[in-house]
Design an enzyme around this catalytic site. Structure first.
Site, PDB file in Angstrom:
ATOM      1  N   ARG A  34       0.826  -1.203   0.000  1.00 39.05           N
ATOM      2  CA  ARG A  34       0.000   0.000   0.000  1.00 39.05           C
ATOM      3  C   ARG A  34       0.867   1.263   0.000  1.00 39.05           C
ATOM      4  O   ARG A  34       1.873   1.322   0.701  1.00 39.05           O
ATOM      5  CB  ARG A  34      -0.935   0.004   1.204  1.00 39.05           C
ATOM      6  N   ASN A  90       4.984   6.189 -13.720  1.00 38.37           N
ATOM      7  CA  ASN A  90       5.568   7.524 -13.864  1.00 38.37           C
ATOM      8  C   ASN A  90       7.045   7.332 -14.195  1.00 38.37           C
ATOM      9  O   ASN A  90       7.733   6.574 -13.519  1.00 38.37           O
ATOM     10  CB  ASN A  90       5.433   8.322 -12.563  1.00 38.37           C
ATOM     11  N   VAL A  99      10.515   7.986  -6.564  1.00 39.28           N
ATOM     12  CA  VAL A  99      11.427   6.902  -6.204  1.00 39.28           C
ATOM     13  C   VAL A  99      11.877   6.279  -7.516  1.00 39.28           C
ATOM     14  O   VAL A  99      11.054   5.793  -8.300  1.00 39.28           O
ATOM     15  CB  VAL A  99      10.746   5.849  -5.304  1.00 39.28           C
ATOM     16  N   HIS A 103       8.279   0.952 -10.809  1.00 38.90           N
ATOM     17  CA  HIS A 103       7.085   0.564 -10.060  1.00 38.90           C
ATOM     18  C   HIS A 103       5.843   1.047 -10.782  1.00 38.90           C
ATOM     19  O   HIS A 103       5.899   1.981 -11.557  1.00 38.90           O
ATOM     20  CB  HIS A 103       7.106   1.122  -8.632  1.00 38.90           C
ATOM     21  N   HIS A 105       1.634   2.054 -10.150  1.00 35.53           N
ATOM     22  CA  HIS A 105       0.597   2.421  -9.197  1.00 35.53           C
ATOM     23  C   HIS A 105      -0.703   1.769  -9.650  1.00 35.53           C
ATOM     24  O   HIS A 105      -1.099   1.923 -10.809  1.00 35.53           O
ATOM     25  CB  HIS A 105       0.376   3.938  -9.174  1.00 35.53           C
TER      26      HIS A 105
END
Length: 117
Positions: A34, A90, A99, A103, A105
């Site tokens: 999360r 992103n 970061v 990754h 989202h």
């Protein structure tokens, strides 16, 4: 070196268990947890265990793992009971990446037809 854990990377530290996270799924090569600053009722990050600075670098070097991120996002959405959801990568600070570990989202639980996140 690309793919290797980076000592100054927040997500590498989460993968290593050095920093706590609310984990929702974990596989041999991915981790879903999360977001600490959610932008929707369900906001989960799905990351590879290997370190690459962004999704494009990951896909170029290890396309199988890039595909696993998408598959895992779908599994998380199913586990969370989401029929409708948004997946976002992103890439770069100008796009909102904070970061620099690849990754995605997963956002859901609210109508996003008029909402840009």
């Amino acid at each position: 070196m690309a793919g290797e854990p980076q000592p100054d990377c927040l997500f590498c530290k989460i993968v290593a268990g050095e920093i706590p996270a609310t984990v929702v799924r974990k596989t041999e090569r991915t981790l879903a947890f999360r977001d600490i600053a959610p932008k929707a009722p369900t906001h989960v990050l799905v990351i590879p265990h290997v370190h690459y600075p962004n999704a494009a670098a990951l896909a170029a070097a290890e396309p199988e793992i890039a595909g696993e991120l998408l598959a895992e996002a779908g599994r998380v959405a199913e586990d969370e009971g989401l029929a409708d959801y948004r997946l976002i990568f992103n890439t770069g600070a100008g796009a909102g990446q904070t970061v620099f570990h690849a990754h995605l989202h997963l956002l859901g639980g609210v109508s996003m037809t008029e909402r840009m996140v």
